[in-house]
Scaffold this motif. Structure first.
Motif, mmCIF file in Angstrom:
data_model
loop_
_atom_site.group_PDB
_atom_site.id
_atom_site.type_symbol
_atom_site.label_atom_id
_atom_site.label_comp_id
_atom_site.label_asym_id
_atom_site.label_seq_id
_atom_site.Cartn_x
_atom_site.Cartn_y
_atom_site.Cartn_z
ATOM 1 N N GLY A 1 0.842 -1.208 0.000
ATOM 2 C CA GLY A 1 0.000 0.000 0.000
ATOM 3 C C GLY A 1 0.868 1.245 0.000
ATOM 4 N N ALA B 1 -1.596 7.736 10.887
ATOM 5 C CA ALA B 1 -0.874 7.068 9.788
ATOM 6 C C ALA B 1 0.625 7.391 9.873
ATOM 7 N N ASP C 1 1.180 -2.315 -8.619
ATOM 8 C CA ASP C 1 0.607 -3.657 -8.629
ATOM 9 C C ASP C 1 -0.257 -3.816 -7.377
ATOM 10 N N ALA D 1 -19.283 9.576 3.665
ATOM 11 C CA ALA D 1 -18.786 10.958 3.503
ATOM 12 C C ALA D 1 -18.879 11.332 2.036
ATOM 13 N N ILE E 1 -12.833 23.063 4.948
ATOM 14 C CA ILE E 1 -11.384 23.090 5.177
ATOM 15 C C ILE E 1 -10.726 23.869 4.035
ATOM 16 N N THR F 1 -9.081 -2.611 2.396
ATOM 17 C CA THR F 1 -8.377 -3.876 2.163
ATOM 18 C C THR F 1 -7.952 -4.538 3.474
#
Ligand SMILES: Cc1cc2nc3c(=O)[nH]c(=O)nc-3n(C[C@H](O)[C@H](O)[C@H](O)COP(=O)(O)OP(=O)(O)OC[C@H]3O[C@@H](n4cnc5c(N)ncnc54)[C@H](O)[C@@H]3O)c2cc1C
Length: 437
Positions: free
Chosen positions: A16, A318, A137, A193, A225, A173
């Motif tokens: 990812g 994250a 990929d 959203a 925002i 995922t």
């Protein structure tokens, strides 16, 4: 026929290439590790997460993208406060105390709104310049012995083998959480959203949240925002069931979005010329996976936990996960295996923080009981003050061992208990007033 393609080997495979994946690849490549990041690079997806928490600038700085760089290169704008506005025009403002910027905290009390497409592109370039290889990929299969992963296979038939893996495959995922059937804790209902971008001439240095003040229902809300000098991102978030009910009455998403925005005078002029032909839509559910680290793998970003957007903590999470998981790989690299302690404490930190933020907003903000008793200002304050406090302490003391993780657990559990008591009290008071009337 057996697959004859050669296996690509590297030090770390990152699954990812969203924000968490790019950040992890950049950290690892900068540290000299041969890193391959695999992502299908779906360009039809508009990245979201534009209002950053006050802990984010430091985390971005560690990736070589300082707050001043972001501003100078117009990748984002300054965010000084959060404003909550009701339809009747009532306004509440929240901003960090100025003493956060002084010792012992020494924290940056300015933060950012960002144009995510530009920020993500900047991080992508930095990762490549630092030596990471980005492969277009999709990972479709994990090869493992028990909990130890040896390689991953992609849709095009490639195989990537490495001693370490980071799963940053996002909420939809959540590759390794599914592979290892990790237990998930959900907070609140599934939500939808819908958002779009509007040109404006009067952007302010704040994220604004628009709400119906005393709605007896589960909260739906609108964000505004300022992502760049003349553009604002405007989004509507509501429970999936409420949106579904409207759709069943024959309304299109465009009509639902327009109708909700029209209730606030701020948006009436913006909507006059807007076609709303390219609305962005996503559905999600605030969720935390438990046990997000294994002997040679870690899960980062939304694949580990989905933070509700109203917390504005998804980007921080994250980047934090990416930084912490890379730190652990570098520390345990020679052993080829994470210690049980490291796995447990990383998993606990991820779950504890996400659980704290998500349960806080569910009980105090989304549910009507506290909101209607204390008013929107009171309930937002009851959530925001401890939430900022926990983030400040986390940013300042950076818990990374078992002991500091236990202290964090104690602090967040204590705050959660206080919030829960407040919620229960408001709930019983509402029930008694209903009975009395
Ligand atoms: C509506 C909404 C509003 C938000 N607003 C804010 C906000 O204001 N502030 C904030 O801080 N946060 C916000 N967030 C959260 C923030 O957007 C995310 O936390 C952050 O972008 C997560 O990044 P990620 O890299 O974990 O996931 P993603 O960005 O989803 O990246 C996952 C990547 O994995 C790739 N992938 C998926 N499957 C595979 C596979 N099988 N193989 C290889 N690659 C794969 C995908 O292509 C994708 O690029 C918001 C979230 C939502 C949903």
């Amino acid at each position: 026929m057996p697959d004859q393609r050669p296996v690509t080997t590297c030090d770390v495979t990152v699954i990812g290439g969203g924000l968490a994946g790019k950040a992890a690849s950049l950290h690892l490549a900068k540290a000299g590790l041969k890193t391959v990041c695999i992502d299908p690079a779906d360009t039809s997806r508009q990245p979201v997460g534009e209002s950053l928490d006050w802990s984010t600038p430091d985390l971005l700085g560690n990736l070589g993208l300082s707050l001043d760089d972001v501003l100078a290169r117009r990748i984002g704008t300054l965010k000084r406060r959060v404003v909550v506005k009701s339809r009747e025009g009532q306004t509440e403002e929240y901003f960090p105390f100025s003493w956060f910027s002084r010792p012992p905290f020494n924290l940056e009390i300015r933060t950012l709104h960002v144009d995510r497409t530009r920020m993500d592109e900047e991080l992508r370039k930095k990762a490549i310049d630092s030596g990471a290889t980005l492969v277009r990929d999709k990972v479709v299969r994990v090869e493992r012995t028990g909990k130890h992963i040896s390689s991953v296979h992609t849709a095009s038939g490639e195989q990537f083998s490495s001693p370490w893996f980071i799963d940053a495959s996002g909420f939809a995922t959540a590759l390794l959480a599914r592979e290892f059937q990790l237990r998930a804790v959900d907070y609140g209902p599934a939500k939808v959203a819908v958002w779009d971008y509007f040109p404006v001439s009067d952007p302010i240095e704040a994220t604004t949240v628009y709400v119906e003040p005393e709605s007896p229902e589960y909260l739906d809300w609108i964000w505004e925002i300022p992502v760049s000098a003349g553009v604002v991102s405007v989004g509507y978030v509501a429970a999936g069931a409420a949106v579904k009910a409207k759709r069943e009455q024959g309304f299109t998403l465009k009509e639902i979005f327009r109708h909700r925005l029209m209730r606030f005078s701020r948006f009436q002029s913006l909507l006059e010329t807007a076609t709303l032909d390219e609305l962005n839509v996503t559905s999600f559910r605030s969720r935390v996976h438990l046990g997000v680290a294994g002997p040679n793998w870690l899960i980062a970003g939304e694949a580990a936990c989905m933070m509700d957007p109203i917390t504005a903590n998804g980007v921080t999470a994250a980047l934090r996960h990416a930084e912490e998981s890379c730190g652990l790989i570098l520390k345990y690299r020679k052993r080829n295996k994470l210690s049980l302690r490291a796995r447990v404490s990383y998993g606990r930190r991820v779950a504890q923080l996400a659980g704290f933020f998500n349960s806080g907003v569910e009980n105090l903000v989304y549910q009507p009981q506290v909101r209607n008793r204390l008013g929107m200002g009171g309930s937002a304050g009851a959530y925001i003050s401890p939430a900022w406090g926990v983030n400040v302490l986390y940013a300042r003391f950076k818990p990374n061992g078992l002991f500091s993780t236990m202290l964090l657990m104690f602090l967040t559990e204590f705050s959660r208990a206080c919030q829960w008591i407040l919620y229960r009290c408001c709930k019983s008071l509402s029930q008694s007033s209903v009975k009395a009337s």
